[in-house]
Design a protein around this motif. Structure first.
Motif, short mmCIF file in Angstrom:
data_model
loop_
_atom_site.label_atom_id
_atom_site.label_comp_id
_atom_site.label_asym_id
_atom_site.label_seq_id
_atom_site.Cartn_x
_atom_site.Cartn_y
_atom_site.Cartn_z
N LEU A 104 0.84 -1.21 0.00
CA LEU A 104 0.00 0.00 0.00
C LEU A 104 0.87 1.26 0.00
O LEU A 104 0.61 2.21 -0.76
CB LEU A 104 -0.91 -0.04 1.24
N LEU A 105 1.90 1.24 0.82
CA LEU A 105 2.81 2.40 0.90
C LEU A 105 3.48 2.65 -0.45
O LEU A 105 3.58 3.79 -0.91
CB LEU A 105 3.89 2.17 1.97
N TRP A 106 3.91 1.54 -1.08
CA TRP A 106 4.60 1.66 -2.36
C TRP A 106 3.67 2.21 -3.43
O TRP A 106 4.04 3.09 -4.21
CB TRP A 106 5.15 0.28 -2.76
N ILE A 107 2.40 1.69 -3.45
CA ILE A 107 1.41 2.17 -4.45
C ILE A 107 1.15 3.66 -4.25
O ILE A 107 1.13 4.44 -5.21
CB ILE A 107 0.10 1.34 -4.38
N LEU A 108 0.96 4.06 -2.97
CA LEU A 108 0.70 5.48 -2.68
C LEU A 108 1.87 6.36 -3.09
O LEU A 108 1.68 7.45 -3.65
CB LEU A 108 0.39 5.67 -1.19
N ALA A 109 3.09 5.87 -2.81
CA ALA A 109 4.28 6.63 -3.20
C ALA A 109 4.35 6.77 -4.72
O ALA A 109 4.74 7.81 -5.25
CB ALA A 109 5.54 5.95 -2.66
N LYS A 110 3.96 5.70 -5.41
CA LYS A 110 3.98 5.69 -6.88
C LYS A 110 2.96 6.70 -7.41
O LYS A 110 3.25 7.49 -8.32
CB LYS A 110 3.64 4.27 -7.35
N ILE A 111 1.73 6.66 -6.80
CA ILE A 111 0.68 7.58 -7.24
C ILE A 111 1.11 9.03 -7.01
O ILE A 111 0.89 9.91 -7.84
CB ILE A 111 -0.66 7.27 -6.50
N LYS A 112 1.75 9.28 -5.84
CA LYS A 112 2.19 10.64 -5.51
C LYS A 112 3.37 11.09 -6.38
O LYS A 112 3.74 12.26 -6.37
CB LYS A 112 2.61 10.71 -4.04
N GLY A 113 3.97 10.12 -7.06
CA GLY A 113 5.10 10.45 -7.94
C GLY A 113 6.43 10.58 -7.22
O GLY A 113 7.39 11.13 -7.75
N ASP A 114 6.48 10.08 -5.95
CA ASP A 114 7.72 10.19 -5.18
C ASP A 114 8.79 9.20 -5.64
O ASP A 114 9.95 9.34 -5.27
CB ASP A 114 7.43 9.94 -3.69
N LEU A 115 8.37 8.16 -6.39
CA LEU A 115 9.35 7.14 -6.77
C LEU A 115 10.09 7.49 -8.05
O LEU A 115 10.99 6.78 -8.47
CB LEU A 115 8.66 5.77 -6.92
N ARG A 116 9.68 8.60 -8.67
CA ARG A 116 10.40 9.03 -9.88
C ARG A 116 11.74 9.62 -9.48
O ARG A 116 11.83 10.36 -8.49
CB ARG A 116 9.59 10.08 -10.63
#
Lengths: 52, 362
Positions: free
Chosen positions: B349-361
């Motif tokens: 869940l944390l990873w998906i949220l981070a991905k949606i927020k664009g923090d993983l770019r």
């Protein structure tokens, strides 16, 4: 044995409640409430275990 | 004390992880696994470990992206203040209940297997007293002590394994999937909480010297733990066969009572002190992380002042079950059934949220 446990409970309660007061004075009301709840549970739980 | 001033290195972090999780096969976890999986009980830590790769990889990916942020900061950042608080509070509660249950188990082990005449409350108080002192000394000291004693603990475990495997029968391991492949998969999934401590260790992320140290330490600890847990479980089946292993509440302690080294018998007197040291370090680390989380949740900077309260409360809660050998075992299964899905889904869940927020770019 029960006397020793009672002393420990009283000491830890006042020590923790004192810290709750300090937190209250530092304007950390949520922290103070949580720590005070912790202190109260130290008084209550022995009646379900060691003083049973 | 408060938060650690100095950071711990890779070796201290790795051995803390090893002692927190690696000691799990010396309590009642094997009994839980043998109960449901019979002779295939040894496969559960391995399969659960393989499944745990998913949340672990995602957690480490998050650690790489959010430098200097630990699980608490990431939860608040991604879930928001209110939901983040709820998630972390549930995590803290699971951790707290688990410490109370686990210390009750260890007290039961000591009082039923070694100090049968000493009242349980005395054993419990001494155990928590030592662990509270360890937690009070702080993370650096826990790490240093762990590193200083770890070689001896690992050698004593290796010696136990060599003696046990040498005196056991490999044919007891078959059929490998015991009650069936599906049952093994299901139970392994339900016992994923064996590795949940990695989630709690993520709280220590900012106190490890570098992200590389944290990543490397986690992988080293994970591989060694996987190997230790699986081989130890294999040794129980090989020595006792599954029917006897299923009836034993604490197989490790039965093992060290059963094995012999030439003319030397009663080897438990040799292995018990090592186990006891590992126990003290394990609970000192548990207590420290749990109190650190409590302190962060309620903005308490000098959380060392609540260590006596926590330890006392844990003793009183742990003393509630009248027959710890059976009831604690049952409660631990209940907590495990809540903790396992949480450990699996929270990092996703944390990873998906981070991905949606664009923090993983990058």
């Amino acid at each position: 044995m029960n006397t020793t446990i009672t002393f420990v409970v009283i000491f830890v309660f006042f020590y923790t409640a004192g810290f709750a007061v300090t937190l209250w004075r530092e304007k950390n009301k949520l922290g103070s409430a949580a720590v005070f709840l912790l202190a109260v549970s130290i008084v209550i739980t022995p009646f379900f275990s060691v003083f049973r | 004390m408060g938060e650690p001033k100095d950071k711990i290195g890779i070796k201290e972090y790795t051995v803390i992880a090893l002692l927190m999780i690696g000691t799990k096969t010396t309590d009642d976890i094997p009994a839980m696994l043998f109960d449901s999986l019979m002779n295939a009980g040894w496969t559960a830590p391995f399969i659960a470990g393989v499944i745990a790769l998913v949340p672990l990889t995602l957690l480490l990916h998050l650690a790489t992206k959010y430098k200097e942020k630990n699980l608490i900061d990431i939860c608040y950042h991604l879930f928001g203040k209110f939901l983040g608080f709820i998630v972390l509070f549930i995590l803290w509660l699971i951790g707290f209940v688990y410490i109370a249950l686990d210390t009750a188990t260890y007290t039961d082990i000591i009082s039923t297997m070694y100090f049968v005449k000493t009242p349980s409350i005395i054993i419990y108080a001494v155990l928590m007293g030592v662990c509270a002192y360890g937690a009070k000394r702080g993370l650096e000291q826990i790490g240093s002590v762990s590193w200083a004693v770890y070689p001896y603990l690992q050698v004593s475990l290796l010696l136990t394994l060599i003696l046990t495997l040498g005196q056991g029968k490999a044919s007891f391991l078959f059929p490998i999937f015991g009650p069936g492949e599906w049952e093994v998969m299901k139970e392994s999934m339900m016992n994923l909480s064996i590795y949940m401590d990695f989630l709690y260790l993520f709280i220590l992320f900012p106190f490890v010297k570098s992200t590389t140290d944290f990543r490397k330490g986690t992988w080293i600890a994970f591989i060694v733990i996987l190997f230790n847990l699986t081989i130890t479980m294999v040794s129980y089946v090989m020595l006792f066969d599954f029917q006897t292993a299923m009836t034993l509440n604490y197989p490790y302690h039965e093992v060290i009572r059963s094995i012999r080294m030439g003319f030397l018998i009663n080897l438990e007197t040799f292995f018990f002190p090592f186990w006891l040291i590992a126990t003290f370090i394990k609970f000192a680390a548990y207590l420290y992380i749990n109190i650190l989380l409590f302190g962060k949740l309620f903005n308490i900077n000098h959380f060392e002042y609540i260590i006596p309260a926590f330890s006392t409360l844990i003793v009183f809660i742990g003393m509630i079950p009248e027959t710890p050998t059976f009831s604690v075992h049952y409660f631990k299964e209940m907590v495990g059934n809540i903790a396992s899905p949480m450990f699996f889904f929270l990092p996703i869940l944390l990873w998906i949220l981070a991905k949606i927020k664009g923090d993983l770019r990058t």
